[in-house]
Design a protein around this motif. Structure first.
Motif, short mmCIF file in Angstrom:
data_model
loop_
_atom_site.label_atom_id
_atom_site.label_comp_id
_atom_site.label_asym_id
_atom_site.label_seq_id
_atom_site.Cartn_x
_atom_site.Cartn_y
_atom_site.Cartn_z
N LEU A 196 32.67 59.18 42.66
CA LEU A 196 32.13 58.24 43.66
C LEU A 196 31.47 57.02 43.05
N ARG A 197 31.34 56.98 41.73
CA ARG A 197 30.55 55.90 41.12
C ARG A 197 31.12 54.52 41.44
N THR A 198 32.42 54.32 41.24
CA THR A 198 33.02 53.00 41.51
C THR A 198 32.97 52.63 42.99
N PRO A 199 33.43 53.49 43.92
CA PRO A 199 33.32 53.11 45.34
C PRO A 199 31.88 52.93 45.80
N ALA A 200 30.94 53.65 45.17
CA ALA A 200 29.53 53.49 45.55
C ALA A 200 29.02 52.10 45.17
N HIS A 201 29.35 51.63 43.97
CA HIS A 201 28.92 50.29 43.57
C HIS A 201 29.58 49.23 44.44
N GLU A 202 30.87 49.43 44.79
CA GLU A 202 31.55 48.47 45.67
C GLU A 202 30.88 48.44 47.04
N GLN A 203 30.50 49.61 47.56
CA GLN A 203 29.86 49.64 48.87
C GLN A 203 28.48 48.99 48.84
N LEU A 204 27.73 49.19 47.75
CA LEU A 204 26.41 48.55 47.66
C LEU A 204 26.55 47.04 47.54
N GLU A 205 27.57 46.57 46.81
CA GLU A 205 27.83 45.12 46.77
C GLU A 205 28.09 44.60 48.18
#
Length: 526
Positions: A284-293
């Motif tokens: 989930l690390r990559t989709p989590a950073h994209e969602q926070l952006e």
């Protein structure tokens, strides 16, 4: 779903979650009095229904993609033929959508009464009538090996430590096994306790005679499961298959697209499957950073950041154990936006001043170095001095120039090109000010202006710069969540192609995604 009857023995309700094959994936897909809640929270048996009823709560959005149906079963200690007026009713919230009488001419103790079936992406309920000589025999046809006739767990059995958390614990009946505690009660789900040594699979306890796969091999560099121990082939395959579906559910929760599922439910599902949290976090690390952006860009687009926006951000960070410089920059942007929002809404600081004559009831909010910029025929002229902002007026005092503008004459305040522009009712009554932090100063002056004119925003109210959520979603989707100039996916902002100050509309056609650097370069130029 409610079963009701007029007279006769009490009817017990059960449910079996089945796959496309028509069989349960494991005994854990059987919901009954000893396991009243499915691990996915999709089906829950009401332990204390109204007299003359049995109730199952079914949440279809919570079912995994591998679940093709939910079979509803009714049973009694004797014969269903002894039950008078047996009726099944399916409710959508409080509205009945299906209701029919159950005919039980045969003296059988258990019967399939209906089924929720998935087809073409939608669910439908089908009535059924399939009896069996015993409840155990009936559920065995669906692949369930649990004997539902045995007595329920005595209520006097003590709960485990940390009883509010659903997890595996040593079985109170058999210390060599683990039993699932669902946060409220002990369930019927058990499994062998894996031996605490490296010769066995840490998930299922299988001996190491089978070839083992490390979590690094399985997840391509993700954190290893169970402190770096290896999984047997079967557990590796099961874990990979389960995480593929679980990560899709988690991403829907991350994007707030799944109101029926929360993080605790997702983490409990991993614990039930004996899958370490670290492997899921890596996925989930990559989709989590994209969602926070996306969250920060959407929130800061309107210039209004509420306390709830900060809480949403921090909740996601805490749930997914995120850290790093990019995250800290996003956090700073949100807190900066929250600070400016509070200033615009009238939460202003108080500054101590010396040697300044103030009007009665006048309070100073800012007192800082500034330069007054005047555009003359021979070019711009800068005069350095002090900018003083109070609840009555703004003043600039310099060595060769000074201005004083009451708020009653001010029309608007804005920050652009590193300057603060004050527009007033008279043509020559405004001011262009150069300060160290134009955004902060403009927000404080805007708050003072709103208070003076009784225009301070009420909590939760947005100003005219608001970009509607559907418009932001259209622009984000169209531009692919990247800067349209350089393609960067970090530090993103919504930009008006034609600035609002020059009559630009807040519409998809006049909005674009820019990174911070490209937006600063463009500034207010068309």
């Amino acid at each position: 779903m409610v079963l009701s009857w007029r007279a006769g023995p009490a009817v017990a309700a059960q449910a079996v979650l089945v796959a496309e094959s028509g069989r349960a994936r494991s005994d854990r897909d059987f919901v009954w009095f000893d396991a009243p809640r499915h691990v996915s929270q999709a089906v829950t048996l009401d332990p204390e229904p109204e007299p003359g009823t049995a109730r199952l709560s079914v949440s279809l959005p919570r079912t995994g993609s591998e679940v093709a149906g939910i079979v509803v079963i009714g049973s009694v200690p004797g014969s269903l033929a002894e039950v008078a007026g047996l009726r099944l009713t399916v409710f959508d919230h409080d509205r009945p959508v299906v209701s029919y009488d159950v005919d039980t001419p045969e003296p059988v103790p258990a019967m399939v009464l209906g089924e929720f079936a998935r087809g073409d992406g939608d669910w439908e309920f089908r009535a059924a009538r399939e009896g069996a000589v015993s409840l155990a025999g009936l559920v065995r046809e669906f692949g369930i090996r649990v004997d539902p006739v045995r007595a329920p767990e005595p209520r006097r059995t003590a709960p485990p430590p940390d009883s509010e958390r659903a997890d595996w614990h040593p079985d109170p009946r058999d210390p060599t096994r683990l039993r699932w505690w669902d946060g409220d009660t002990w369930t019927a789900s058990t499994r062998p306790a894996p031996p605490p040594d490296s010769r066995h699979c840490p998930r299922c306890g299988a001996p190491r005679r089978r070839r083992l796969l490390s979590a690094t091999q399985l997840f391509g560099g993700a954190a290893q499961l169970f402190g770096g121990s290896a999984l047997c082939r079967e557990c590796a395959d099961e874990t990979a298959e389960y995480l593929a579906d679980w990560s899709a559910r988690a991403e829907r929760t991350l994007r707030r697209q799944s109101p029926h599922e929360d993080w605790e439910t997702l983490w409990a599902a991993l614990r039930y499957q004996r899958i370490d949290r670290a492997a899921a976090l890596e996925l989930l690390r990559t989709p989590a950073h994209e969602q926070l952006e996306r969250l920060v860009a959407f929130t800061c687009a309107d210039g209004v950041v509420e306390r709830e926006d900060l809480d949403d951000f921090e909740d996601t960070v805490a749930q997914l154990s995120l850290s790093g410089p990019l995250l800290e920059d996003l956090r700073r942007r949100l807190h900066r936006g929250r600070l400016l929002t509070r200033l615009r809404s009238g939460e202003l600081p108080l500054a101590k001043t010396a040697g300044l004559h103030l009007d009665p009831d006048e309070r100073v909010h800012l007192d800082l170095p500034a330069a007054h910029v005047r555009h003359l025929a021979r070019g711009p002229k800068r005069s350095t001095g002090r900018l003083i902002v109070s609840n009555r007026k703004l003043r600039f005092t310099g060595s060769d120039a000074g201005i004083e503008i009451p708020w009653a004459r001010v029309v608007s305040v804005s920050a652009a090109d590193g300057l603060v522009e004050v527009s007033a009712t008279s043509a020559r009554g405004g001011a262009l000010l150069e300060v160290a932090d134009p955004g902060y100063v403009a927000a404080a002056m805007e708050g003072a202006l709103r208070i003076a004119k009784r225009l301070a925003l009420a909590p939760g109210r947005r100003d005219t710069r608001t970009i509607p959520p559907d418009v932001k979603a259209i622009v984000w989707q169209r531009d692919g969540g990247k800067c349209v100039e350089c393609g960067d996916s970090h530090y993103l902002e919504f930009d008006h192609i034609i600035p609002i100050s020059r009559g630009g509309a807040t519409s998809p056609a006049n909005l674009q995604i820019l990174c911070r650097g490209c937006n600063r370069t463009k500034s207010a130029h068309i």
